[in-house]
Write a protein that holds these residues in place. Structure first.
Motif, PDB file in Angstrom:
ATOM      1  N   ALA B 307     -37.174  57.606 -57.230  1.00  0.00           N
ATOM      2  CA  ALA B 307     -37.543  57.861 -55.834  1.00  0.00           C
ATOM      3  C   ALA B 307     -36.635  58.914 -55.210  1.00  0.00           C
ATOM      4  CB  ALA B 307     -37.449  56.571 -55.025  1.00  0.00           C
ATOM      5  N   GLU B 308     -37.183  59.605 -54.227  1.00  0.00           N
ATOM      6  CA  GLU B 308     -36.311  60.366 -53.325  1.00  0.00           C
ATOM      7  C   GLU B 308     -35.847  59.405 -52.247  1.00  0.00           C
ATOM      8  OE1 GLU B 308     -37.543  64.193 -51.800  1.00  0.00           O
ATOM      9  OE2 GLU B 308     -38.988  64.341 -53.450  1.00  0.00           O
ATOM     10  N   PHE B 309     -34.553  59.330 -52.051  1.00  0.00           N
ATOM     11  CA  PHE B 309     -34.002  58.381 -51.090  1.00  0.00           C
ATOM     12  C   PHE B 309     -33.771  59.054 -49.743  1.00  0.00           C
ATOM     13  CE2 PHE B 309     -33.316  56.173 -54.997  1.00  0.00           C
ATOM     14  CZ  PHE B 309     -33.416  54.832 -54.659  1.00  0.00           C
ATOM     15  N   PHE B 310     -34.064  58.290 -48.722  1.00  0.00           N
ATOM     16  CA  PHE B 310     -33.803  58.697 -47.337  1.00  0.00           C
ATOM     17  C   PHE B 310     -32.979  57.571 -46.729  1.00  0.00           C
ATOM     18  CE2 PHE B 310     -34.469  58.840 -42.843  1.00  0.00           C
ATOM     19  CZ  PHE B 310     -34.785  60.136 -42.487  1.00  0.00           C
ATOM     20  N   LEU B 311     -31.716  57.839 -46.455  1.00  0.00           N
ATOM     21  CA  LEU B 311     -30.838  56.806 -45.894  1.00  0.00           C
ATOM     22  C   LEU B 311     -30.530  57.121 -44.436  1.00  0.00           C
ATOM     23  CD1 LEU B 311     -28.175  56.220 -48.712  1.00  0.00           C
ATOM     24  CD2 LEU B 311     -30.520  55.353 -48.542  1.00  0.00           C
ATOM     25  N   ALA B 312     -30.334  56.070 -43.656  1.00  0.00           N
ATOM     26  CA  ALA B 312     -29.913  56.240 -42.267  1.00  0.00           C
ATOM     27  C   ALA B 312     -29.079  55.044 -41.843  1.00  0.00           C
ATOM     28  CB  ALA B 312     -31.122  56.397 -41.345  1.00  0.00           C
ATOM     29  N   SER B 313     -28.161  55.289 -40.921  1.00  0.00           N
ATOM     30  CA  SER B 313     -27.351  54.212 -40.363  1.00  0.00           C
ATOM     31  C   SER B 313     -27.279  54.381 -38.853  1.00  0.00           C
ATOM     32  CB  SER B 313     -25.954  54.225 -40.972  1.00  0.00           C
ATOM     33  OG  SER B 313     -25.319  55.473 -40.739  1.00  0.00           O
ATOM     34  N   VAL B 314     -26.901  53.310 -38.181  1.00  0.00           N
ATOM     35  CA  VAL B 314     -26.720  53.343 -36.725  1.00  0.00           C
ATOM     36  C   VAL B 314     -25.227  53.501 -36.463  1.00  0.00           C
ATOM     37  CG1 VAL B 314     -27.087  52.120 -34.544  1.00  0.00           C
ATOM     38  CG2 VAL B 314     -28.682  51.766 -36.460  1.00  0.00           C
ATOM     39  N   ASN B 315     -24.876  54.512 -35.680  1.00  0.00           N
ATOM     40  CA  ASN B 315     -23.442  54.836 -35.589  1.00  0.00           C
ATOM     41  C   ASN B 315     -22.609  53.761 -34.896  1.00  0.00           C
ATOM     42  OD1 ASN B 315     -24.448  55.440 -33.067  1.00  0.00           O
ATOM     43  ND2 ASN B 315     -23.710  57.545 -33.003  1.00  0.00           N
ATOM     44  N   THR B 340     -28.313  59.759 -39.032  1.00  0.00           N
ATOM     45  CA  THR B 340     -27.648  58.900 -38.047  1.00  0.00           C
ATOM     46  C   THR B 340     -28.574  58.571 -36.894  1.00  0.00           C
ATOM     47  OG1 THR B 340     -25.464  59.767 -38.583  1.00  0.00           O
ATOM     48  CG2 THR B 340     -25.727  58.765 -36.410  1.00  0.00           C
ATOM     49  N   ILE B 341     -28.711  57.293 -36.616  1.00  0.00           N
ATOM     50  CA  ILE B 341     -29.307  56.858 -35.354  1.00  0.00           C
ATOM     51  C   ILE B 341     -28.170  56.745 -34.358  1.00  0.00           C
ATOM     52  CG2 ILE B 341     -30.474  54.963 -34.159  1.00  0.00           C
ATOM     53  CD1 ILE B 341     -31.957  54.365 -36.782  1.00  0.00           C
ATOM     54  N   ASP B 342     -28.229  57.532 -33.313  1.00  0.00           N
ATOM     55  CA  ASP B 342     -27.155  57.571 -32.321  1.00  0.00           C
ATOM     56  C   ASP B 342     -27.522  56.599 -31.207  1.00  0.00           C
ATOM     57  OD1 ASP B 342     -25.021  58.287 -30.709  1.00  0.00           O
ATOM     58  OD2 ASP B 342     -26.076  60.020 -29.869  1.00  0.00           O
ATOM     59  N   ALA B 343     -26.882  55.445 -31.204  1.00  0.00           N
ATOM     60  CA  ALA B 343     -27.245  54.404 -30.247  1.00  0.00           C
ATOM     61  C   ALA B 343     -26.008  53.597 -29.922  1.00  0.00           C
ATOM     62  CB  ALA B 343     -28.321  53.496 -30.838  1.00  0.00           C
ATOM     63  N   LYS B 344     -25.901  53.153 -28.707  1.00  0.00           N
ATOM     64  CA  LYS B 344     -24.748  52.345 -28.305  1.00  0.00           C
ATOM     65  C   LYS B 344     -24.949  50.874 -28.628  1.00  0.00           C
ATOM     66  CE  LYS B 344     -22.592  55.152 -24.801  1.00  0.00           C
ATOM     67  NZ  LYS B 344     -23.527  56.110 -24.194  1.00  0.00           N
ATOM     68  N   ILE B 345     -26.167  50.484 -28.924  1.00  0.00           N
ATOM     69  CA  ILE B 345     -26.542  49.070 -28.937  1.00  0.00           C
ATOM     70  C   ILE B 345     -25.983  48.315 -30.136  1.00  0.00           C
ATOM     71  CG2 ILE B 345     -28.689  49.396 -30.215  1.00  0.00           C
ATOM     72  CD1 ILE B 345     -30.047  47.438 -28.343  1.00  0.00           C
ATOM     73  N   ILE B 354     -35.569  53.533 -33.595  1.00  0.00           N
ATOM     74  CA  ILE B 354     -36.091  54.065 -34.860  1.00  0.00           C
ATOM     75  C   ILE B 354     -36.794  55.397 -34.643  1.00  0.00           C
ATOM     76  CG2 ILE B 354     -38.304  52.835 -34.743  1.00  0.00           C
ATOM     77  CD1 ILE B 354     -36.119  53.435 -37.916  1.00  0.00           C
ATOM     78  N   GLY B 355     -37.309  55.607 -33.432  1.00  0.00           N
ATOM     79  CA  GLY B 355     -37.991  56.860 -33.113  1.00  0.00           C
ATOM     80  C   GLY B 355     -37.121  58.086 -33.351  1.00  0.00           C
ATOM     81  N   GLN B 356     -35.793  57.920 -33.277  1.00  0.00           N
ATOM     82  CA  GLN B 356     -34.893  59.050 -33.514  1.00  0.00           C
ATOM     83  C   GLN B 356     -35.048  59.627 -34.908  1.00  0.00           C
ATOM     84  OE1 GLN B 356     -30.760  58.582 -32.575  1.00  0.00           O
ATOM     85  NE2 GLN B 356     -31.161  57.367 -30.728  1.00  0.00           N
ATOM     86  N   LEU B 357     -35.515  58.808 -35.852  1.00  0.00           N
ATOM     87  CA  LEU B 357     -35.666  59.302 -37.224  1.00  0.00           C
ATOM     88  C   LEU B 357     -37.017  59.969 -37.448  1.00  0.00           C
ATOM     89  CD1 LEU B 357     -34.145  56.314 -39.258  1.00  0.00           C
ATOM     90  CD2 LEU B 357     -33.010  58.437 -38.561  1.00  0.00           C
ATOM     91  N   GLY B 358     -37.900  59.917 -36.427  1.00  0.00           N
ATOM     92  CA  GLY B 358     -39.269  60.386 -36.602  1.00  0.00           C
ATOM     93  C   GLY B 358     -39.353  61.813 -37.135  1.00  0.00           C
ATOM     94  N   ASP B 360     -37.124  63.721 -38.734  1.00  0.00           N
ATOM     95  CA  ASP B 360     -36.627  63.871 -40.111  1.00  0.00           C
ATOM     96  C   ASP B 360     -37.557  63.175 -41.111  1.00  0.00           C
ATOM     97  OD1 ASP B 360     -34.262  65.445 -39.673  1.00  0.00           O
ATOM     98  OD2 ASP B 360     -33.394  63.686 -38.691  1.00  0.00           O
ATOM     99  N   LEU B 361     -38.112  62.053 -40.719  1.00  0.00           N
ATOM    100  CA  LEU B 361     -39.040  61.368 -41.633  1.00  0.00           C
ATOM    101  C   LEU B 361     -40.304  62.204 -41.833  1.00  0.00           C
ATOM    102  CD1 LEU B 361     -38.598  57.637 -40.538  1.00  0.00           C
ATOM    103  CD2 LEU B 361     -38.096  58.592 -42.803  1.00  0.00           C
ATOM    104  N   ARG B 362     -40.802  62.838 -40.772  1.00  0.00           N
ATOM    105  CA  ARG B 362     -41.968  63.728 -40.913  1.00  0.00           C
ATOM    106  C   ARG B 362     -41.646  64.891 -41.854  1.00  0.00           C
ATOM    107  NH1 ARG B 362     -46.094  63.090 -36.635  1.00  0.00           N
ATOM    108  NH2 ARG B 362     -45.190  62.038 -34.828  1.00  0.00           N
TER     109      ARG B 362
END
Lengths: 368, 368
Positions: B307-315, B340-345, B354-358, B360-362
């Motif tokens: 697979a091609e991997f797509f990784l993301a984390s919440v900062n 990176t999902i840039d979120a304070k939560i 999750i919309g922040q990755l939209g 890059d995912l496209r």
């Protein structure tokens, strides 16, 4: 009250009378348990009060017996708080289970307080401790020192009895309990209160709520240690020959991870030495920690504080974040530096690595 | 199995047969519940599997009904995972309580499994899901996507069925559960198991262990949110007119802090929609998460992943630290960036942001 170095590090108690409580109600007779080390000098100017944390006791330093103290690196002959020079006092917090009046104490009718023990705050304990100081002939402490809940107790001394504290040493805690600290405390309280053996707090004479107290300790202990510390020590390993993917021979469930076994051990140790009602009482007191409460906020509460403040934080602390000590420093009058304990372990660095502050404490606070 | 866009976002179930389990034992009949959106194309090359997290369900996107989906920002007509172009599938994890075989399901004799439900791992669920893919005529997923436990499920797909995953999207989780994650999970399991109503898992037909499950959720929820998030939202405020230093009129105890009331609410919501045994089963599965287990470690396990991997984390994630996603990226073949999902939560940013990755995912994964 006579002071005697021969009873150094030996538990005694003193009655300090009835106490009206901040949140309402009263305790008709309060006793405080305490230990001392060293000798009070003629003008009573060398007295140091050391405040224990949530599940701590009065045995700060070894003294004349064999038992090690929890801050032996800081307190003792030749140590930064040199008991050859300073008269050191440690009192069990009001509500505790190491000799002071608490939920397991008997009420005037000779029945354990249990569920009827009133809500006590840190300020209530500090007011009782001020009477202990009176009994000991100490008008003004050279220093009041504490870490974690003990730091909150030290800070309340500095705010409540501004004239009676020369140096106030507050380690690994800020000016108030934050939302997250309250949240983690709530989980611990529920763990105990939901144990059917707890019985609303009236379990004396029956089985103690050991499962609930043990779970509370696990939740707390995770917050006392840093994530890298836990992962470095335990990783994903199984405990000994136990396999977390298999049922042990003849047993139900699976084998434990090493970190589970470690937390089981921490829980069992605490359950063997601590009263669940005292855990509840002191946790509630810690949740109430807010030096600015009813005083116009933290800054106004501390604006007239006469003590010189010495603050420190543990750089890996994820329960009492260093930023919270920095915020407290900014609320204090003048320029107050925050010293750093450099430790990977997390919050518990205020116990294990207190020696790191020795040099700065000798220079700034304990200069005799 | 016939696909029909008219049943978009509607729960269905499929029997996938008996399943031998990784940790031993077997389930004689496994059913998986799932929902789909969109239409599978002629060469079955547009199928996307979306994996839910610990207490999630299959309702990823709204579909033809009224109920909102938990990843509506990511999945739907015109969304990054465009259901006008892709055929999206979401399956309830084995052991869950949203339609798939789990502890509350009936065994072949018609009795709920309860305490007899065997230990299932993420790999077991992925093997069952592969049979669902077979039934749906999907030889190879265009993408398998998940966050948190869902990310672990996606990663296991990439490692177990290397030829069947073209893109593997792993959000807010690393390659294995760490000591701290295991420790927090243990506390949650004990909270449930120590509830007397739990009765070892055999509580169906009687009162459910709501207090224990509620406490588990509180412990978990604190870890899902960042400290600044909790403190900014709630601080030390009391809940409404409740005073944390006073007993409410006619009630015992004190008033609640706002953050306590908030966590009570989170607990009550979960208790109303989730089965305690499934919480235990999926938490145990998550504790077992280790893509390298029995495969010579993480790097070797993934060396042959196609697979091609797509990784993301919440900062701001302090449960699944960004460093753990970075470590996973280094273990993967080739250069794999971590978005990176840039979120304070905190951790829950994988849901709310999750919309922040939209974009890059496209660009990287959903290019149709």
């Amino acid at each position: 009250m006579r002071q005697d170095a021969a009873v150094s590090g030996v538990l005694r108690t003193v009655a300090v009378g009835a106490l009206q409580l901040e949140a309402g109600g009263a305790l008709p007779e309060v006793e405080l348990a305490f230990e001392t080390w060293g000798t009070l000098n003629a003008d009573a100017s060398n007295a140091v009060l050391i405040q224990h944390a949530l599940t701590g006791d009065t045995h700060v330093a070894q003294g004349s017996g064999d038992e090690a103290g929890w801050w032996d690196a800081l307190v003792g002959p030749g140590k930064p708080v040199d008991t050859d020079k300073y008269f050191v006092v440690a009192a069990n917090m009001l509500g505790g289970c190491y000799g002071s009046t608490g939920p397991s104490s008997l009420d005037p009718e000779g029945v354990p307080w249990g569920s009827r023990f009133p809500f006590v705050t840190i300020r209530d304990s500090v007011r009782a401790e001020a009477r202990l100081a009176d009994r000991l002939g100490i008008r003004r402490w050279h220093a009041v020192v504490g870490g974690s809940l003990g730091g909150a107790r030290a800070l309340e001394w500095g705010a409540t009895y501004s004239e009676r504290v020369r140096h106030c040493v507050v380690v690994a805690i800020g000016g108030y309990s934050t939302a997250e600290q309250i949240a983690l405390a709530q989980a611990q309280l529920l763990a105990i209160r939901q144990d059917p053996a707890y019985n609303g707090g009236d379990y004396y004479g029956g089985p103690a709520p050991t499962a609930g107290l043990g779970l509370a300790r696990r939740i707390a202990h995770i917050s006392y240690r840093s994530e890298p510390e836990l992962n470095f020590r335990f990783g994903r390993r199984g405990q000994g020959a136990e396999n977390p993917l298999e049922a042990p021979a003849g047993a139900a469930g699976r084998g434990r991870y090493q970190v589970e076994s470690y937390l089981d051990h921490q829980a069992n140790k605490l359950v063997g030495r601590f009263d669940a009602n005292s855990y509840v009482a002191l946790t509630e007191a810690l949740m109430s920690h807010d030096v600015g409460r009813g005083r116009g906020g933290m800054q106004r509460a501390l604006a007239t504080a006469k003590a010189e403040f010495f603050l420190a934080s543990v750089n890996s602390d994820r329960l009492y974040f260093p930023e919270q000590s920095d915020e407290l420093a900014r609320a204090l009058p003048g320029e107050v530096p925050v010293y750093t304990i450099d430790a990977k372990i997390g919050h518990d660095g205020f116990l294990t690595e207190i020696g790191q502050l020795g040099g700065d404490l000798r220079r700034r606070v304990f200069t005799l």
